[in-house]
Design an enzyme around this catalytic site. Structure first.
Site, PDB file in Angstrom:
ATOM      1  N   ASP A 175       3.335  81.241  32.833  1.00 49.77           N
ATOM      2  CA  ASP A 175       4.059  82.230  32.024  1.00 49.77           C
ATOM      3  C   ASP A 175       5.531  81.811  31.877  1.00 49.77           C
ATOM      4  O   ASP A 175       6.191  81.517  32.859  1.00 49.77           O
ATOM      5  CB  ASP A 175       3.923  83.572  32.774  1.00 49.77           C
ATOM      6  CG  ASP A 175       4.760  84.698  32.200  1.00 49.77           C
ATOM      7  OD1 ASP A 175       5.306  84.538  31.092  1.00 49.77           O
ATOM      8  OD2 ASP A 175       4.844  85.755  32.863  1.00 49.77           O
ATOM      9  N   HIS A 346       7.993  89.740  34.535  1.00 48.88           N
ATOM     10  CA  HIS A 346       7.776  88.285  34.413  1.00 48.88           C
ATOM     11  C   HIS A 346       8.669  87.507  35.366  1.00 48.88           C
ATOM     12  O   HIS A 346       9.771  87.942  35.702  1.00 48.88           O
ATOM     13  CB  HIS A 346       8.052  87.839  32.973  1.00 48.88           C
ATOM     14  CG  HIS A 346       7.145  88.476  31.963  1.00 48.88           C
ATOM     15  ND1 HIS A 346       5.918  87.955  31.637  1.00 48.88           N
ATOM     16  CD2 HIS A 346       7.283  89.609  31.245  1.00 48.88           C
ATOM     17  CE1 HIS A 346       5.342  88.743  30.737  1.00 48.88           C
ATOM     18  NE2 HIS A 346       6.151  89.754  30.483  1.00 48.88           N
TER      19      HIS A 346
END
Length: 533
Positions: A175, A346
């Protein structure tokens, strides 16, 4: 629209199946889903979908894609619960096989073995996947962060990442969303303390908190703080109600007794004893908060004593919409807080370095993020000693072939956006979008003409009807002149004895288009309609 196919010999497995929301120029479009032509063409190889977590950009297209490619879905408990709710809305629950997978469980499918690894994200039950095949192991992180003190459940299973890394990993797909940010992402728990401070500073206000429907941990913390300060909680917004119902049923949300009330009961309690948790933190025009801000919500009216807390950051591209809602709320006299009430789901650079150090992949494939985010992750990977030629920057549709010997892009398959408009999927393409754009910018002029069949004599018309071009009552002279131009054109057509409909339409379009451009510098869509009697 996260969707990735992994193929080995006669097996394809698909990781995630998301949608994106329409951009400003996609007029009338409700959703955008991925083009699955490649999967459709190889349907006999497709074995199943593996879903990393329950966000719309990872599960949203499933009801549309499963109509054509009906294979089993493998997901963790909460993710599966959210998917089931979606399938129920589309009357597909009984048609699709679903399997709930536990962390650490291995699924054998065709030539692949897939293991689910616990991670943390802004929705519970997020998973990374270790995909084992004859060519090597690929680790796909899904959306993740490293949270040592999560609100619910356990921290990310770093030990398992390390164990898989020791055995040798061919590639890491990581990610990239926060790859430009140095340091670590704050723990979700820190938001709870911020809420405690906000509630204690605003004991006499009604509090409205806007957040992402799917951030169950955030909702839990708001409920905890509300309970602490003896406030009743109302949940407003369809997606919020759905996800909270699913999460509480499955035991991911702990709501103290007598805390949750229906929106109709708000009037039974003083304002300073209530909290509303609502959707609309991204300024979506139809979401609950936007309707409250514009005074269009049927049950909640914003008052000067209200405090509105935005517990999210605007997604890139949504800044304008969020700003409009904030302005509207200020106009209504409310107080607005939109700083320090959100942490990202994130990983920042240091967490990425941690995963890279544990997994020690031969190849790095930065995923999930705009190109600049993926580029920033490539930089991090390089700093950690992965050579530049082993960092693969892919575009949608690229076919990457990789094994221990090497990795290269060998082909490109058809990809792109399929528009969902109402019940129609894919029936609105580029040409229709271009027409909509044209109509939106310049309007339309319709010319109606009646001919006698056989002789081609003009019996009635030509008549002009216009929409979205000019206000006819205020532009009578323009429309009168346009009528004269049209009459002259039709007279010339009949003088020349032209009876071919295609030719008649072209002549009308050319002469009227030229006149309108000369007078207004606009090019409306001109549509001649010929009837025969």
């Amino acid at each position: 629209m996260n969707i990735t196919a992994f193929e080995y010999e006669d097996s394809i497995i698909v990781v995630d199946c998301g949608l994106s929301f329409p951009e400003d120029d996609m007029l009338g479009i409700d959703l955008v889903i991925p083009d699955i032509t490649y999967l459709r063409d190889n349907i006999e190889k497709v074995k199943g979908f593996f879903i990393t977590h329950g966000h719309e950009d990872h599960i949203g297209a499933l009801p549309y894609v499963l109509r054509e490619i009906n294979v089993p879905i493998y997901a963790t408990k909460l993710t599966n619960g959210i998917i089931e709710h979606k399938l129920k809305e589309h009357s597909m629950l009984t048609k699709v096989k679903r399997k709930v997978v536990k962390y650490g469980q291995h699924i054998n499918l065709g030539c692949f073995r897939v293991e689910f690894i616990r991670t943390n994200h802004s929705i519970q039950d997020a998973a990374a996947l270790a995909i084992y095949s004859g060519a090597g192991t690929i680790v796909h992180t899904g959306d993740f962060k490293v949270d040592y003190t999560p609100v619910y459940g356990d921290a990310i299973d770093l030990q398992r990442f390390g164990e898989i890394g020791k055995k040798g990993v061919l590639a890491l797909m990581c990610d990239s969303t926060n790859a430009e940010r140095p340091g670590f992402t704050m723990s979700e728990k820190t938001v709870g303390k911020t809420f405690d401070n906000i509630f204690s500073d605003h004991k006499n206000n009604r509090i409205i908190v806007a957040t992402f429907a799917s951030n169950v941990d955030r909702v839990q913390q708001i409920i905890n703080t509300a309970y602490k300060f003896d406030r009743k909680v109302v949940v407003e917004g369809r997606s919020m109600v759905n996800i909270i119902a699913t999460a509480s049923e499955l035991g991911y949300l702990n709501i103290p007794d007598n805390t949750l009330i229906e929106i109709e009961q708000l009037k039974n309690y003083p304002d300073e004893k209530t909290v509303l948790i609502t959707t609309g933190s991204q300024g979506e025009p139809l979401a609950a908060l936007s309707r409250m801000a514009s005074g269009m919500h049927r049950k909640v009216k914003i008052q000067p004593n209200d405090l509105i807390v935005f517990s999210s950051n605007p997604i890139p591209g949504n800044e304008k919409a969020v700003s409009k809602v904030i302005n509207d709320l200020y106009v209504q006299g409310a107080e607005v807080i939109f700083h320090d009430t959100h942490v990202s789901g994130h990983a920042c650079q240091e967490e990425m370095k941690l995963i890279y150090s544990l997994v020690r992949p031969k190849y790095s494939i930065p995923v999930h993020g705009e190109y600049k985010h993926r580029k920033a992750q490539a930089q991090v990977a390089q700093e950690l000693g992965i050579s530049k030629e082993n960092i693969l920057m892919l575009s949608s549709g690229d076919v990457l072939e990789l094994d221990e010997e090497g990795a290269k892009v060998v082909d490109k398959v058809q990809v792109g956006a399929v528009f969902v408009d109402g019940l129609g999927v894919g029936d609105v393409g580029n040409i229709v979008m271009r027409d909509r754009q044209h109509l939106a910018e310049d309007g339309i002029i319709i010319v109606v003409l009646t001919l006698e069949s056989g002789s081609g004599q003009i019996l009635a018309g030509p008549d002009i009807v216009s929409r979205g071009f000019v206000y006819v009552r205020g532009s009578e002279s323009l429309m009168d002149e346009a009528q004269h131009v049209l009459n002259d054109t039709v007279y010339q057509i009949s003088e020349k004895g032209i009876t071919d409909w295609g030719k008649i339409k072209t002549e009308i379009k050319d002469s009227l288009g030229e006149y309108v451009w000369k007078k207004t510098k606009r090019r409306p869509m001109i549509m001649p309609i010929i009837m025969e009697v």
